[in-house]
Design a protein around this motif. Structure first.
Motif, short mmCIF file in Angstrom:
data_model
loop_
_atom_site.label_atom_id
_atom_site.label_comp_id
_atom_site.label_asym_id
_atom_site.label_seq_id
_atom_site.Cartn_x
_atom_site.Cartn_y
_atom_site.Cartn_z
N LYS A 21 37.76 47.12 43.52
CA LYS A 21 37.49 45.85 42.17
C LYS A 21 38.08 44.45 42.75
CE LYS A 21 37.90 49.32 38.89
NZ LYS A 21 38.40 49.87 37.72
N ILE A 22 37.68 43.48 41.93
CA ILE A 22 38.24 42.34 42.32
C ILE A 22 38.87 41.74 41.07
CG2 ILE A 22 36.20 40.89 41.87
CD1 ILE A 22 36.97 39.00 43.83
N GLN A 23 40.13 41.25 41.03
CA GLN A 23 40.55 40.85 39.97
C GLN A 23 40.54 39.00 39.61
OE1 GLN A 23 45.01 41.21 39.52
NE2 GLN A 23 44.87 41.56 37.48
N TYR A 24 40.30 38.52 38.71
CA TYR A 24 40.04 37.12 38.49
C TYR A 24 40.68 36.64 37.00
CZ TYR A 24 35.71 38.14 35.87
OH TYR A 24 34.87 38.54 34.99
N HIS A 25 40.86 35.32 37.03
CA HIS A 25 41.48 34.99 36.00
C HIS A 25 40.67 33.75 35.06
CE1 HIS A 25 45.29 36.70 37.23
NE2 HIS A 25 45.13 35.99 38.23
N LYS A 26 40.65 33.87 33.58
CA LYS A 26 39.75 32.82 33.00
C LYS A 26 40.70 32.21 32.23
CE LYS A 26 34.98 33.49 32.56
NZ LYS A 26 33.92 34.31 31.70
N PHE A 27 40.53 30.89 32.31
CA PHE A 27 41.37 30.12 31.23
C PHE A 27 40.70 29.70 30.02
CE2 PHE A 27 42.58 29.05 35.65
CZ PHE A 27 43.96 29.06 35.31
N PHE A 28 41.42 30.03 28.89
CA PHE A 28 40.97 29.80 27.55
C PHE A 28 41.90 28.88 26.92
CE2 PHE A 28 38.87 33.71 28.24
CZ PHE A 28 37.74 33.54 28.11
N GLY A 29 41.77 27.37 26.95
CA GLY A 29 42.75 26.52 26.37
C GLY A 29 44.11 26.77 27.28
N ASP A 30 45.14 27.09 26.43
CA ASP A 30 46.10 27.14 27.44
C ASP A 30 46.44 28.61 27.71
OD1 ASP A 30 46.64 27.84 24.71
OD2 ASP A 30 48.80 26.79 24.76
N LYS A 31 45.77 29.60 27.30
CA LYS A 31 45.71 30.95 27.70
C LYS A 31 45.09 31.35 28.97
CE LYS A 31 47.10 32.14 23.28
NZ LYS A 31 46.83 33.14 21.92
N ILE A 32 45.68 32.33 29.74
CA ILE A 32 44.88 32.93 31.00
C ILE A 32 44.61 34.26 30.57
CG2 ILE A 32 45.03 33.51 33.38
CD1 ILE A 32 47.05 31.22 33.63
N LYS A 33 43.48 34.91 30.66
CA LYS A 33 43.25 36.25 30.66
C LYS A 33 42.70 36.85 31.90
CE LYS A 33 41.70 36.83 26.05
NZ LYS A 33 40.71 37.77 24.99
N LYS A 34 43.14 38.06 32.36
CA LYS A 34 42.72 38.90 33.42
C LYS A 34 41.54 39.49 33.30
CE LYS A 34 47.54 38.69 35.00
NZ LYS A 34 48.63 39.55 35.58
N TYR A 35 40.79 39.42 34.24
CA TYR A 35 39.61 40.33 34.21
C TYR A 35 39.56 41.09 35.63
CZ TYR A 35 38.08 37.97 30.12
OH TYR A 35 37.94 37.26 29.00
N GLU A 36 38.90 42.36 35.68
CA GLU A 36 38.59 43.02 36.83
C GLU A 36 36.96 43.22 37.07
OE1 GLU A 36 40.62 46.74 37.05
OE2 GLU A 36 42.42 45.82 37.98
N LYS A 37 36.28 43.47 38.12
CA LYS A 37 35.02 43.52 38.24
C LYS A 37 34.83 44.34 39.47
CE LYS A 37 30.70 41.56 38.35
NZ LYS A 37 29.57 40.40 38.68
N SER A 38 34.06 45.50 39.22
CA SER A 38 33.93 46.00 40.62
C SER A 38 32.82 45.32 41.59
CB SER A 38 32.79 47.28 40.19
OG SER A 38 32.83 48.27 41.08
N ILE A 39 33.38 45.54 42.87
CA ILE A 39 32.55 44.66 44.11
C ILE A 39 31.28 45.39 43.85
CG2 ILE A 39 32.54 44.25 46.43
CD1 ILE A 39 35.79 44.10 46.03
N LEU A 40 31.25 46.76 44.09
CA LEU A 40 29.71 47.37 44.45
C LEU A 40 28.92 47.98 42.92
CD1 LEU A 40 31.55 49.43 47.26
CD2 LEU A 40 29.97 47.33 47.42
#
Length: 103
Positions: A33-52
């Motif tokens: 899996k790959i972990q990435y962050h998304k910014f929503f205003g001043d907050k950061i949310k962590k997401y995971e997505k499967s590579i395969l």
């Protein structure tokens, strides 16, 4: 021996438990899996997505015999096992070690 299975993502846990039960011993799974962050205003949310996406690697010594793999075709959550895993063990091992080097 490593095999590659295409599974239904919503039934991934069911597939893992059923495979462990059928093999009567612990099966090793690798689902990169790959972990990435998304910014929503001043907050950061962590997401995971499967590579395969829907594919998962499964390791067990009894997978060397193709009869054992054929007996597992009808597990819950499994769509199919990829063919040719026996011939491509070196490439599978290289890919897994490459992915693990970035964890």
């Amino acid at each position: 021996m490593w095999v590659v299975a295409k599974v239904k993502i919503k039934k991934l846990n069911t597939f893992k438990t059923d495979l462990d039960d059928k093999m009567c011993s612990k099966v090793k799974f690798y689902h990169p899996k790959i972990q990435y962050h998304k910014f929503f205003g001043d907050k950061i949310k962590k997401y995971e997505k499967s590579i395969l996406d829907n594919y998962i690697f499964c390791y067990h010594d009894e997978f060397k015999d193709s009869k054992n793999v054929n007996n597992l075709k009808f597990l819950k959550g499994l769509e199919y096992f990829l063919e040719g895993c026996k011939q491509n063990q070196n490439q599978i091992l290289k890919f897994i070690s490459y992915c693990k080097s970035f964890e």
